[in-house]
Design a protein around this motif. Structure first.
Motif, PDB file in Angstrom:
ATOM      1  N   THR A  11       2.110 -11.758  29.001  1.00  0.00           N
ATOM      2  CA  THR A  11       2.648 -11.238  29.078  1.00  0.00           C
ATOM      3  C   THR A  11       2.459  -9.368  27.970  1.00  0.00           C
ATOM      4  O   THR A  11       2.402 -10.351  26.463  1.00  0.00           O
ATOM      5  CB  THR A  11       4.135 -11.259  29.535  1.00  0.00           C
ATOM      6  OG1 THR A  11       4.587 -11.429  30.188  1.00  0.00           O
ATOM      7  CG2 THR A  11       4.899  -9.838  29.268  1.00  0.00           C
ATOM      8  N   THR A  12       2.151  -8.407  28.233  1.00  0.00           N
ATOM      9  CA  THR A  12       1.664  -7.312  27.008  1.00  0.00           C
ATOM     10  C   THR A  12       2.463  -6.912  26.605  1.00  0.00           C
ATOM     11  O   THR A  12       2.592  -5.643  28.566  1.00  0.00           O
ATOM     12  CB  THR A  12       0.587  -7.542  27.351  1.00  0.00           C
ATOM     13  OG1 THR A  12      -0.736  -8.744  26.804  1.00  0.00           O
ATOM     14  CG2 THR A  12      -0.304  -6.261  26.136  1.00  0.00           C
ATOM     15  N   GLY A  13       3.209  -5.648  25.845  1.00  0.00           N
ATOM     16  CA  GLY A  13       3.434  -4.167  25.862  1.00  0.00           C
ATOM     17  C   GLY A  13       2.450  -3.740  25.250  1.00  0.00           C
ATOM     18  O   GLY A  13       1.902  -3.613  24.355  1.00  0.00           O
ATOM     19  N   PHE A  14       2.817  -1.864  25.118  1.00  0.00           N
ATOM     20  CA  PHE A  14       1.912  -0.927  24.740  1.00  0.00           C
ATOM     21  C   PHE A  14       2.830  -0.060  24.420  1.00  0.00           C
ATOM     22  O   PHE A  14       3.581   0.817  25.520  1.00  0.00           O
ATOM     23  CB  PHE A  14       1.137  -0.615  25.703  1.00  0.00           C
ATOM     24  CG  PHE A  14       0.069  -0.182  24.896  1.00  0.00           C
ATOM     25  CD1 PHE A  14      -0.653   0.005  23.241  1.00  0.00           C
ATOM     26  CD2 PHE A  14      -0.269   1.462  25.061  1.00  0.00           C
ATOM     27  CE1 PHE A  14      -1.687   0.916  23.118  1.00  0.00           C
ATOM     28  CE2 PHE A  14      -1.228   1.932  24.865  1.00  0.00           C
ATOM     29  CZ  PHE A  14      -1.949   2.211  23.737  1.00  0.00           C
ATOM     30  N   ILE A  60       9.976  -4.783  22.164  1.00  0.00           N
ATOM     31  CA  ILE A  60       9.962  -6.508  22.102  1.00  0.00           C
ATOM     32  C   ILE A  60      10.690  -7.018  23.024  1.00  0.00           C
ATOM     33  O   ILE A  60      10.249  -9.088  23.456  1.00  0.00           O
ATOM     34  CB  ILE A  60      10.517  -6.767  20.270  1.00  0.00           C
ATOM     35  CG1 ILE A  60       9.342  -5.912  19.160  1.00  0.00           C
ATOM     36  CG2 ILE A  60      10.995  -8.328  20.374  1.00  0.00           C
ATOM     37  CD1 ILE A  60      10.066  -5.435  17.550  1.00  0.00           C
ATOM     38  N   LYS A  61      11.581  -6.912  23.077  1.00  0.00           N
ATOM     39  CA  LYS A  61      12.201  -7.554  24.552  1.00  0.00           C
ATOM     40  C   LYS A  61      11.387  -7.803  25.787  1.00  0.00           C
ATOM     41  O   LYS A  61      11.556  -8.593  26.164  1.00  0.00           O
ATOM     42  CB  LYS A  61      13.866  -6.000  24.444  1.00  0.00           C
ATOM     43  CG  LYS A  61      15.159  -6.978  24.554  1.00  0.00           C
ATOM     44  CD  LYS A  61      15.940  -6.670  24.901  1.00  0.00           C
ATOM     45  CE  LYS A  61      17.043  -5.578  23.563  1.00  0.00           C
ATOM     46  NZ  LYS A  61      17.482  -4.708  24.046  1.00  0.00           N
ATOM     47  N   MET A  62      10.913  -6.614  26.079  1.00  0.00           N
ATOM     48  CA  MET A  62       9.673  -6.772  27.515  1.00  0.00           C
ATOM     49  C   MET A  62       9.005  -8.220  27.758  1.00  0.00           C
ATOM     50  O   MET A  62       8.449  -8.630  28.223  1.00  0.00           O
ATOM     51  CB  MET A  62       8.588  -5.359  27.257  1.00  0.00           C
ATOM     52  CG  MET A  62       9.286  -4.263  28.322  1.00  0.00           C
ATOM     53  SD  MET A  62       8.642  -2.832  27.885  1.00  0.00           S
ATOM     54  CE  MET A  62       6.926  -3.016  27.205  1.00  0.00           C
ATOM     55  N   PRO A  98       8.809 -15.397  18.547  1.00  0.00           N
ATOM     56  CA  PRO A  98       8.322 -14.678  18.346  1.00  0.00           C
ATOM     57  C   PRO A  98       6.841 -13.871  19.072  1.00  0.00           C
ATOM     58  O   PRO A  98       7.059 -14.670  20.333  1.00  0.00           O
ATOM     59  CB  PRO A  98       7.582 -15.674  17.287  1.00  0.00           C
ATOM     60  CG  PRO A  98       7.340 -16.878  18.159  1.00  0.00           C
ATOM     61  CD  PRO A  98       9.030 -17.040  18.765  1.00  0.00           C
ATOM     62  N   LEU A  99       6.002 -13.271  18.344  1.00  0.00           N
ATOM     63  CA  LEU A  99       5.226 -12.972  19.067  1.00  0.00           C
ATOM     64  C   LEU A  99       4.038 -12.313  18.617  1.00  0.00           C
ATOM     65  O   LEU A  99       3.751 -12.226  17.156  1.00  0.00           O
ATOM     66  CB  LEU A  99       5.707 -11.294  19.857  1.00  0.00           C
ATOM     67  CG  LEU A  99       7.233 -10.248  18.699  1.00  0.00           C
ATOM     68  CD1 LEU A  99       5.504  -9.126  17.946  1.00  0.00           C
ATOM     69  CD2 LEU A  99       7.856  -9.254  19.512  1.00  0.00           C
ATOM     70  N   ILE A 100       2.868 -11.862  19.394  1.00  0.00           N
ATOM     71  CA  ILE A 100       2.250 -11.058  18.676  1.00  0.00           C
ATOM     72  C   ILE A 100       1.466  -9.752  18.639  1.00  0.00           C
ATOM     73  O   ILE A 100       1.673  -9.222  19.495  1.00  0.00           O
ATOM     74  CB  ILE A 100       0.219 -11.998  19.376  1.00  0.00           C
ATOM     75  CG1 ILE A 100       0.825 -13.580  19.236  1.00  0.00           C
ATOM     76  CG2 ILE A 100      -0.564 -11.650  18.783  1.00  0.00           C
ATOM     77  CD1 ILE A 100       0.294 -14.034  18.046  1.00  0.00           C
ATOM     78  N   ASN A 154      -3.432   1.813  16.674  1.00  0.00           N
ATOM     79  CA  ASN A 154      -2.767   1.433  18.168  1.00  0.00           C
ATOM     80  C   ASN A 154      -2.901   0.212  18.410  1.00  0.00           C
ATOM     81  O   ASN A 154      -3.613  -1.000  18.045  1.00  0.00           O
ATOM     82  CB  ASN A 154      -4.239   1.711  19.205  1.00  0.00           C
ATOM     83  CG  ASN A 154      -3.394   3.316  19.686  1.00  0.00           C
ATOM     84  OD1 ASN A 154      -2.583   3.729  19.755  1.00  0.00           O
ATOM     85  ND2 ASN A 154      -4.987   4.467  19.753  1.00  0.00           N
ATOM     86  N   ILE A 155      -1.858  -0.104  18.266  1.00  0.00           N
ATOM     87  CA  ILE A 155      -1.179  -1.707  18.746  1.00  0.00           C
ATOM     88  C   ILE A 155      -0.796  -2.073  20.412  1.00  0.00           C
ATOM     89  O   ILE A 155      -0.385  -0.889  20.656  1.00  0.00           O
ATOM     90  CB  ILE A 155      -0.678  -2.389  17.674  1.00  0.00           C
ATOM     91  CG1 ILE A 155       0.890  -1.555  17.939  1.00  0.00           C
ATOM     92  CG2 ILE A 155      -0.680  -2.165  16.208  1.00  0.00           C
ATOM     93  CD1 ILE A 155       2.058  -1.983  17.317  1.00  0.00           C
ATOM     94  N   LEU A 156      -0.886  -3.622  20.896  1.00  0.00           N
ATOM     95  CA  LEU A 156      -0.217  -4.089  22.217  1.00  0.00           C
ATOM     96  C   LEU A 156       0.385  -5.329  21.538  1.00  0.00           C
ATOM     97  O   LEU A 156       0.331  -5.771  20.082  1.00  0.00           O
ATOM     98  CB  LEU A 156      -1.041  -4.499  22.778  1.00  0.00           C
ATOM     99  CG  LEU A 156      -2.411  -5.391  22.543  1.00  0.00           C
ATOM    100  CD1 LEU A 156      -1.751  -6.895  22.393  1.00  0.00           C
ATOM    101  CD2 LEU A 156      -3.391  -5.558  23.741  1.00  0.00           C
ATOM    102  N   VAL A 157       1.695  -5.118  22.274  1.00  0.00           N
ATOM    103  CA  VAL A 157       2.196  -6.343  21.292  1.00  0.00           C
ATOM    104  C   VAL A 157       1.928  -6.980  22.820  1.00  0.00           C
ATOM    105  O   VAL A 157       1.841  -7.096  24.107  1.00  0.00           O
ATOM    106  CB  VAL A 157       3.822  -6.625  20.733  1.00  0.00           C
ATOM    107  CG1 VAL A 157       3.557  -5.018  20.298  1.00  0.00           C
ATOM    108  CG2 VAL A 157       4.356  -6.074  22.275  1.00  0.00           C
ATOM    109  N   GLN A 158       1.671  -8.551  22.005  1.00  0.00           N
ATOM    110  CA  GLN A 158       2.289 -10.006  23.562  1.00  0.00           C
ATOM    111  C   GLN A 158       2.746 -11.068  23.316  1.00  0.00           C
ATOM    112  O   GLN A 158       2.886 -11.625  21.893  1.00  0.00           O
ATOM    113  CB  GLN A 158       0.723  -9.973  22.889  1.00  0.00           C
ATOM    114  CG  GLN A 158      -0.191 -11.100  24.621  1.00  0.00           C
ATOM    115  CD  GLN A 158      -2.104 -10.793  24.236  1.00  0.00           C
ATOM    116  OE1 GLN A 158      -2.066 -11.993  23.227  1.00  0.00           O
ATOM    117  NE2 GLN A 158      -2.175  -9.992  25.357  1.00  0.00           N
ATOM    118  N   GLU A 159       3.269 -12.021  24.011  1.00  0.00           N
ATOM    119  CA  GLU A 159       3.639 -12.814  23.916  1.00  0.00           C
ATOM    120  C   GLU A 159       3.040 -13.568  23.168  1.00  0.00           C
ATOM    121  O   GLU A 159       2.102 -14.210  23.748  1.00  0.00           O
ATOM    122  CB  GLU A 159       4.493 -13.204  25.443  1.00  0.00           C
ATOM    123  CG  GLU A 159       3.723 -14.447  25.765  1.00  0.00           C
ATOM    124  CD  GLU A 159       3.703 -14.821  27.376  1.00  0.00           C
ATOM    125  OE1 GLU A 159       4.728 -15.700  28.257  1.00  0.00           O
ATOM    126  OE2 GLU A 159       3.296 -14.177  28.318  1.00  0.00           O
TER     127      GLU A 159
END
Ligand SMILES: Nc1ncnc2c1ncn2[C@@H]1O[C@H](COP(=O)(O)OP(=O)(O)OP(=O)(O)O)[C@@H](O)[C@H]1O
Ligand SMILES: [Mg+2]
Ligand SMILES: [Mg+2]
Length: 459
Positions: A279-282, A293-295, A300-302, A336-341
């Motif tokens: 699961t990835t957020g942007f 972060i919640k999404m 911990p997250l990447i 530009n970043i993405l966050v990921q589980e």
């Protein structure tokens, strides 16, 4: 004394037998003092305490195939001012000039200006006492057709059986590039390395062209293997596109390569093709960090830089606080970043599947060193053989297909939910995978070109 002199036009055919150049078109230029020969790979060496040079000449204009290796004694080194005003320190050699039945020695400077249309310039020193110029005329001493030139150079006899393959990359000494050249040559092809930065192109409806520094034309290649490093994506893809528009087969298209370089776009495309990813957020604004972060399920997250490679832009944030600080820090740098589980259960391992032409031809497991979660080889990860499941193979093949890549390095991570796709690489390295699997991947890449071009070796 005019009677004894030969009248020449502004262009003429001459030969330089000592250099084994049977025919070369010269620009007659009485405005230049010395004559010049367009040479590449000019390298001095010592022989019996004298300086000599080796150099290569492409004697036929617009023909990058016929190359003549020359060597000559250096008689001088001189600073020459070109017609454009540039000063260049050039080697000077002496050689015999044959023109319409007469012969005499002339001095020639060696230069590798790309822009020189003619392969040789005949200056006034060489003509002194022998020639008069009629600038309105051309080839007063005899014209030559393309066939005449071809027969002088035996061009037809020379053609190889194999394919002409160009490797577009940046560093010929890189393991992957050395292996591709070697594998191609072993299969009977003529594989040449071209530095992406030294290629340039002419966009034109009738006569589009791709040139290589030194004047060589690349229009007659059968296939091209682009191996574009991330920093060269923009130019490298433009170049690849130009080869495509000239109907030269490219092992990975420009469109596929450029979309693979956009991590977000790639992930969207993969999802749309039914491939699972972590699961990835942007988000665009730091104001949305909390919700982002919640999404993805909290810490911990990447966090990944969209432009990162070799694991350098990938960060593990153990706590929500750490995640917030890192995200906001990156954002304040306009990154530009993405966050990921975070897939903890992967234990610092991932799987690299090497896909060629719709098949997984090799796979390896990469394992991060102790205390590290990133399995990249550049970060000290180790590779080992692994048997991939048929589901993993399917994902890899599907991912390469979705991305439109004939050659792809597909990275998969094993999660408790099953295999998830991490990313797809368009210029996957060969060293790790060939070493771990002892498979000749380079040869399989060349095989894919042969298959596409329906090439049949004539033994
Ligand atoms: N969501 C995740 N959970 C756990 N580990 C991850 C996750 N994403 C990445 N990793 C680990 O970090 C490594 C690097 O991440 P990733 O491949 O996404 O970026 P990159 O290596 O910088 O990109 P590239 O391979 O294009 O150079 C992966 O090989 C994997 O081992
Ligand atoms: Mg990676
Ligand atoms: Mg990548």
């Amino acid at each position: 004394m005019i009677e004894n002199k030969t009248i020449v036009g502004s262009e003429e055919w001459v030969s330089l037998p000592q250099l084994h150049i049977p025919a070369i078109k010269v620009r007659v230029d009485s405005g230049a003092k010395t004559s010049a020969l367009h040479a590449v790979n000019i390298n001095p060496f010592l022989r019996n305490n004298e300086t000599w040079v080796t150099f290569d000449v492409f004697p036929i204009q617009n023909n990058g195939k016929k190359l003549i290796h020359c060597e000559a004694l250096v008689i001088d080194k001189r600073v020459i001012k070109s017609s454009t005003g540039n000063r260049e320190n050039r080697y000077v050699i002496r050689t015999s000039l044959h023109i319409s039945g007469s012969a005499w020695d002339i001095e020639l400077t060696l230069t590798n200006r790309d822009t020189m249309g003619y392969r040789m310039l005949l200056g006034r020193e060489a003509m002194m006492g022998r020639m008069l110029v009629d600038p309105e005329s051309s080839f007063l001493l005899g014209a030559m057709s393309d066939d005449d030139v071809e027969s002088k150079y035996n061009l037809k006899v020379e053609s190889l059986n194999g394919l002409k393959i160009g490797l577009l990359a940046s560093n010929p000494d890189l393991y992957s590039n050395r292996r591709i050249i070697e594998a191609g040559e072993r299969r009977g092809h003529d594989v040449q390395f071209f530095n992406i930065r030294q290629c340039y192109m002419k966009l034109d409806a009738k006569t589009p062209e791709i040139h290589y520094r030194g004047g060589k034309m690349l229009n007659d290649l059968d296939a091209v293997i682009p191996r574009i490093r991330p920093s060269m994506t923009f130019y490298g893809c433009a170049l690849t596109r130009q080869f495509e528009s000239q109907k030269i087969f490219c092992l990975n298209s420009a469109a596929a390569i450029s979309q693979s370089r956009d991590k977000l776009f790639s992930l969207q495309l993969l999802l749309n093709n039914g491939i699972d990813i972590p699961t990835t957020g942007f988000a665009n604004s730091p104001l949305d960090t909390n919700d982002l972060i919640k999404m993805v399920g909290g810490s911990p997250l990447i966090i990944k830089l969209l432009e990162g490679t070799q694991g350098k832009g990938v960060v593990l944030a153990e706590t929500k606080k750490a995640a917030e600080s890192v995200i906001n820090a990156f954002k304040s740098l306009n990154a530009n970043i993405l966050v990921q589980e975070f897939i903890k259960e992967a234990n610092g391992k991932d799987i690299r599947c090497f896909v060629i032409d719709g098949k997984v031809v090799a796979a390896m497991q990469r394992e991060a060193p102790p205390g590290e979660f990133r399995a990249n080889m550049h970060l000290g990860g180790t590779a080992s053989l692994i048997k991939v499941t048929s589901e993993e193979k399917k994902i890899a093949v599907k991912a390469a297909k979705a991305m439109g890549l004939q050659v792809a390095g597909v990275d998969i991570i094993r999660s408790s939910k099953g295999p998830l796709l991490l990313e797809v690489n368009s210029s996957p390295g060969l060293e790790g995978i060939e070493t771990a699997t002892e498979k000749d991947i380079a040869s399989l890449m060349i095989g894919a070109i042969e298959k596409y071009l329906k090439y049949n070796p004539k033994h």
